[in-house]
Design a protein around this motif. Structure first.
Motif, PDB file in Angstrom:
ATOM      1  N   ILE A  36       2.060 -19.919   3.996  1.00 39.41           N
ATOM      2  CA  ILE A  36       2.420 -21.097   4.793  1.00 39.41           C
ATOM      3  C   ILE A  36       1.148 -21.784   5.267  1.00 39.41           C
ATOM      4  O   ILE A  36       0.038 -21.209   5.221  1.00 39.41           O
ATOM      5  N   GLY A  37       1.301 -23.034   5.759  1.00 36.31           N
ATOM      6  CA  GLY A  37       0.191 -23.778   6.328  1.00 36.31           C
ATOM      7  C   GLY A  37       0.238 -23.778   7.842  1.00 36.31           C
ATOM      8  O   GLY A  37       1.230 -23.353   8.455  1.00 36.31           O
ATOM      9  N   TYR A  38      -0.798 -24.293   8.439  1.00 37.55           N
ATOM     10  CA  TYR A  38      -0.945 -24.274   9.893  1.00 37.55           C
ATOM     11  C   TYR A  38       0.182 -25.039  10.587  1.00 37.55           C
ATOM     12  O   TYR A  38       0.713 -24.591  11.605  1.00 37.55           O
ATOM     13  N   LYS A  39       0.580 -26.170  10.027  1.00 36.05           N
ATOM     14  CA  LYS A  39       1.588 -27.011  10.674  1.00 36.05           C
ATOM     15  C   LYS A  39       3.023 -26.654  10.248  1.00 36.05           C
ATOM     16  O   LYS A  39       3.973 -27.281  10.712  1.00 36.05           O
ATOM     17  N   ASP A  40       3.164 -25.660   9.367  1.00 39.79           N
ATOM     18  CA  ASP A  40       4.499 -25.310   8.864  1.00 39.79           C
ATOM     19  C   ASP A  40       5.322 -24.574   9.913  1.00 39.79           C
ATOM     20  O   ASP A  40       4.790 -23.785  10.704  1.00 39.79           O
ATOM     21  N   GLU A  41       6.619 -24.869   9.895  1.00 38.57           N
ATOM     22  CA  GLU A  41       7.590 -24.074  10.646  1.00 38.57           C
ATOM     23  C   GLU A  41       8.491 -23.373   9.627  1.00 38.57           C
ATOM     24  O   GLU A  41       8.915 -23.988   8.648  1.00 38.57           O
ATOM     25  N   TYR A  42       8.774 -22.117   9.842  1.00 40.64           N
ATOM     26  CA  TYR A  42       9.526 -21.352   8.840  1.00 40.64           C
ATOM     27  C   TYR A  42      10.444 -20.359   9.558  1.00 40.64           C
ATOM     28  O   TYR A  42      10.436 -20.254  10.790  1.00 40.64           O
ATOM     29  N   VAL A  43      11.261 -19.654   8.755  1.00 46.67           N
ATOM     30  CA  VAL A  43      12.236 -18.700   9.280  1.00 46.67           C
ATOM     31  C   VAL A  43      11.964 -17.314   8.706  1.00 46.67           C
ATOM     32  O   VAL A  43      11.760 -17.168   7.502  1.00 46.67           O
ATOM     33  N   LEU A  44      11.926 -16.341   9.584  1.00 46.25           N
ATOM     34  CA  LEU A  44      11.856 -14.932   9.188  1.00 46.25           C
ATOM     35  C   LEU A  44      13.254 -14.339   9.384  1.00 46.25           C
ATOM     36  O   LEU A  44      13.806 -14.378  10.485  1.00 46.25           O
ATOM     37  N   GLU A  45      13.843 -13.811   8.297  1.00 40.69           N
ATOM     38  CA  GLU A  45      15.182 -13.230   8.359  1.00 40.69           C
ATOM     39  C   GLU A  45      15.136 -11.761   7.946  1.00 40.69           C
ATOM     40  O   GLU A  45      14.392 -11.389   7.045  1.00 40.69           O
ATOM     41  N   PHE A  46      15.954 -10.958   8.607  1.00 46.81           N
ATOM     42  CA  PHE A  46      16.151  -9.578   8.181  1.00 46.81           C
ATOM     43  C   PHE A  46      17.501  -9.102   8.714  1.00 46.81           C
ATOM     44  O   PHE A  46      18.125  -9.745   9.560  1.00 46.81           O
ATOM     45  N   VAL A  47      17.963  -7.984   8.178  1.00 42.74           N
ATOM     46  CA  VAL A  47      19.263  -7.433   8.532  1.00 42.74           C
ATOM     47  C   VAL A  47      19.085  -6.061   9.145  1.00 42.74           C
ATOM     48  O   VAL A  47      18.357  -5.219   8.607  1.00 42.74           O
ATOM     49  N   LEU A  48      19.737  -5.855  10.306  1.00 41.85           N
ATOM     50  CA  LEU A  48      19.829  -4.509  10.868  1.00 41.85           C
ATOM     51  C   LEU A  48      21.078  -3.874  10.267  1.00 41.85           C
ATOM     52  O   LEU A  48      22.204  -4.282  10.562  1.00 41.85           O
ATOM     53  N   LYS A  49      20.869  -2.908   9.393  1.00 45.28           N
ATOM     54  CA  LYS A  49      21.974  -2.260   8.690  1.00 45.28           C
ATOM     55  C   LYS A  49      22.420  -1.017   9.450  1.00 45.28           C
ATOM     56  O   LYS A  49      21.636  -0.101   9.675  1.00 45.28           O
ATOM     57  N   LYS A  50      23.692  -1.016   9.818  1.00 45.07           N
ATOM     58  CA  LYS A  50      24.266   0.175  10.450  1.00 45.07           C
ATOM     59  C   LYS A  50      24.530   1.204   9.350  1.00 45.07           C
ATOM     60  O   LYS A  50      25.434   1.044   8.542  1.00 45.07           O
ATOM     61  N   ASP A  51      23.744   2.252   9.312  1.00 49.04           N
ATOM     62  CA  ASP A  51      23.792   3.227   8.222  1.00 49.04           C
ATOM     63  C   ASP A  51      24.446   4.532   8.658  1.00 49.04           C
ATOM     64  O   ASP A  51      24.086   5.604   8.175  1.00 49.04           O
ATOM     65  N   SER A  52      25.407   4.444   9.575  1.00 49.57           N
ATOM     66  CA  SER A  52      26.086   5.643  10.064  1.00 49.57           C
ATOM     67  C   SER A  52      27.417   5.219  10.660  1.00 49.57           C
ATOM     68  O   SER A  52      27.643   4.036  10.948  1.00 49.57           O
ATOM     69  N   TYR A  53      28.311   6.200  10.851  1.00 49.00           N
ATOM     70  CA  TYR A  53      29.582   5.889  11.508  1.00 49.00           C
ATOM     71  C   TYR A  53      29.360   5.585  12.986  1.00 49.00           C
ATOM     72  O   TYR A  53      29.977   4.683  13.547  1.00 49.00           O
ATOM     73  N   GLY A  54      28.448   6.351  13.637  1.00 53.42           N
ATOM     74  CA  GLY A  54      28.192   6.156  15.057  1.00 53.42           C
ATOM     75  C   GLY A  54      27.472   4.849  15.332  1.00 53.42           C
ATOM     76  O   GLY A  54      26.604   4.426  14.570  1.00 53.42           O
TER      77      GLY A  54
END
Length: 680
Positions: A549-567
């Protein structure tokens, strides 16, 4: 935030008969045209012909449910001795044809069997004995047919119930298969039993053969019937069904192919009653020399003229799921309560219409016989397939009968509910079967307390129960069972005893255990619900962002919290850390996968490569702490000289001008100011 979207799966299969006119019409008027042609040719010179006769045995006939409104023929003739005779005296060589044109009123009536008819039948009238004997395709003397029919009717002394069992077996176990239409004649009953497939004539042949093997008079009916099945391009077509003789009541219709047992809908047009379906529809005869007669197949053309009325079937339905809500990958039981409010016997076929992602474990058809005023319960075992997590689902079900009585029901599916296995469902069915003939254990009080209603996988909980005899009966051998674990005790009048059982935490999820009190006289059950928790596990997956990216750029960081258990995870803290710069978010509870979207700016990064660290801290239900982290890289490129200076200033500001630095500066400022003021 918990997703609460309710997804409704629309019914995939709709019964083609649903809400159709012909099921509820009181009368149906149709026009039926029956025609054929033949060609008379000279085989060699000197040929001659004196006459040609065609005896047609296929035409609408009068009976208790069928009235002939108009009957014309071409050439003109009249019905004689059960046939329509056409006669050509001293004909020429060439093409001939005949036509039977009739208007028929079909009535929605039946021969009603209102009382028990003894089985086996005794003193069969002489004129009906031919309908108890084997014939060309109804080989009722076949050993396999005799064994099957005798097995099905074994111990039965009610003729209606015995015939129902034969019809229900045929409808359930023989597959309707059009491949046998390629044969020149219908296959015999023994072939149908062996191959387990056939068309209407062949299904009827097997049913008739089983009935005749038991000494029950049964005849073949040839005719025309209406269908909206996509298997057939024409709605009206040739069809075959059966009639069974009931002493004191007469002939009762059974259409095994349509699932109409003890009745037929008012689109069935009877053309002939016969011992066997192989009897020809047209008998040609002629007197001549050196003559060849080439025939064509008989043609049926049926047109609906009118229909009237709206009959009541006298059948009521109620549909209830065994569990109103279940978990993912769970079994359930769909129960239908069907009642006959009529004053006569009724045989009914019930079908379950499944929806998407619901699997019916066995045949969707159920056959039930009901005496006047009788009510019965029938059930289907269903299983839910794999569903997308994070949602609640509503599964509709529809059950309808061969008389087109229908009723809807539904149940919920979501991840926090109990998961029933196939064994659990079979235990429920066995419990019902065992309860027949036993009184409910209402005089035995059972009070149970679970030490822990929620416990973790690998742990266990103790179930303690007080058993009290509140009646006036001494129970010498009383079995108290929790699932397959049982204890036996004697319980005197007014006595109280304690029992305890261990519930292991073998599988995570909401579970059920069945507490059962059982003796020779009584049966009682109680269901114990508990939840086996799993230590929560959270993964950071599906990280997405620009690589550069560049200095003046605005961007989005995406990720998923995956529930990997029944609890579930609780008190979740999400930290985004890069170059001493942190941003923090909090989530109260993670019940399913959760997507995180973060707005970012290029000016917040340093020149070149930036390591971004995502940290997730969370707790379980008991407050124990867990942590998960991962890294990703973003490169800040294409910086001008001024942008590099600004980036450096931002870094210095974050590193040196922290809130503590600002606080220290303020304290020093005020301290120096006070010192100067005091010196003055």
């Amino acid at each position: 935030m918990k997703k609460s979207l309710v997804i409704v799966f629309l019914l995939v299969l709709v019964p083609y008969s649903y809400a159709q006119w012909f099921f509820h019409a009181d009368t149906v008027d149709v026009n039926v045209k029956i025609s054929s042609d033949f060609i008379v040719e000279e085989e060699r010179a000197g040929a001659l012909i004196k006459y040609i006769g065609a005896n047609v045995s296929f035409f609408p006939i009068e009976d208790h449910r069928q009235e002939i409104l108009r009957f014309t023929t071409n050439p003109e003739t009249n019905v004689q001795n059960g046939v329509v005779p056409f006669f050509w005296d001293r004909p020429y060589f060439g093409e001939y044809s005949f036509l039977i044109d009739t208007d028929v009123r079909l009535k929605s009536v039946r021969n009603k069997v209102k009382g028990k008819v003894d089985f086996p039948i005794e003193n069969i009238p002489r004129e009906l004995r031919k309908y108890t004997l084997p014939s060309a395709t109804i080989d009722s003397d076949n050993g396999d047919i005799i064994i099957l029919a005798s097995t099905l009717a074994s111990g039965e002394d009610d003729l209606f119930r015995a015939v129902h069992k034969l019809a229900a077996w045929s409808g359930t176990n023989i597959q309707y298969n059009l491949s046998t239409l390629t044969a020149s004649v219908a296959q015999p009953a023994s072939w149908v039993l062996r191959e387990r497939k056939g068309v209407c004539d062949e299904l009827t042949n097997l049913f008739l053969a089983m009935a005749r093997s038991l000494g029950i008079p049964a005849r073949f009916v040839s005719g025309i019937a209406y269908t909206e099945s996509p298997l057939f391009p024409e709605k009206w077509g040739a069809h075959g069904w059966a009639e069974v003789y009931f002493p004191d009541y007469g002939w009762v219709a059974y259409d095994v192919t349509y699932g109409q047992l003890g009745f037929i809908d008012p689109t069935h047009i009877k053309l002939r009653e016969s011992v066997d379906a192989t009897e020809p529809a047209v008998g040609l005869s002629w007197l001549g020399k050196s003559v060849e007669v080439r025939t064509s197949i008989i043609d049926f053309d049926t047109t609906l003229l009118d229909f009237e009325g709206d009959i009541e079937t006298g059948i009521t339905l109620q549909v209830v799921a065994e569990r109103g809500s279940i978990g993912f990958n769970s079994y359930n039981l769909i129960n239908a309560f069907v009642k006959n409010t009529n004053d006569y016997y009724v045989s009914e076929e019930l079908r379950l219409v499944k929806s998407k992602d619901m699997i019916v474990e066995d045949n969707g058809a159920r056959f039930v016989v009901l005496e006047p005023g009788e009510e019965k319960e029938v059930s289907w075992i269903v299983r839910i397939g794999q569903l997308e997590e994070g949602y609640y689902y509503t599964f509709p079900v529809l059950i309808y009968t061969a008389q087109n009585v229908s009723q809807k029901g539904s149940f919920l599916v979501h991840p926090d509910e109990v998961i029933l296995s196939r064994n659990d469902i079979e235990d429920i069915l066995q419990e019902r079967q065992e309860s027949n003939g036993k009184s409910y254990a209402k005089d035995i009080a059972l009070e149970c307390v679970l030490a822990k209603e929620e416990f973790y996988l690998g742990e266990e909980s103790i179930l303690r129960c007080d058993v009290v005899n509140e009646g006036n009966t001494f129970f010498e051998k009383l079995s108290i069972c929790l699932d397959k674990s049982c204890q036996e005790l004697s319980l005197g009048i007014a006595q109280e005893k304690k029992v305890s059982f261990t519930l292991p935490g073998n599988e995570p999820g909401k579970r059920e255990a069945v507490m059962m009190i059982r003796s020779d006289e009584v049966l009682g059950t109680q269901r114990i619900s508990y939840r086996v928790l799993e230590k929560p596990s959270v993964e950071i997956v599906e990280i997405q962002h620009p690589v550069t990216i560049g200095y003046k750029d605005e961007y989005v960081l995406e990720f998923v919290l995956k529930k990997d258990s029944y609890g579930n995870a609780y008190d979740i803290e999400i930290i985004l850390d890069h170059d001493d710069y942190q941003r923090t978010w909090n989530i109260e509870e993670l019940v399913g996968n959760r997507q995180i979207v973060v707005d970012m700016k290029g000016k917040d990064l340093k020149a070149g490569e930036n390591d971004l660290r995502i940290i997730v801290n969370y707790k379980d239900k008991d407050g124990n702490s867990y942590s998960e982290n991962t890294q990703t890289m973003i490169e800040l490129t294409g910086l001008s000289t001024m942008e590099r200076v600004l980036v450096w200033i931002n870094q210095m500001e974050r590193k040196f001008f922290t809130p503590w630095v600002y606080l220290t500066f303020i304290i020093l400022f005020f301290g120096v100011s006070i010192y100067i003021i005091l010196r003055k």
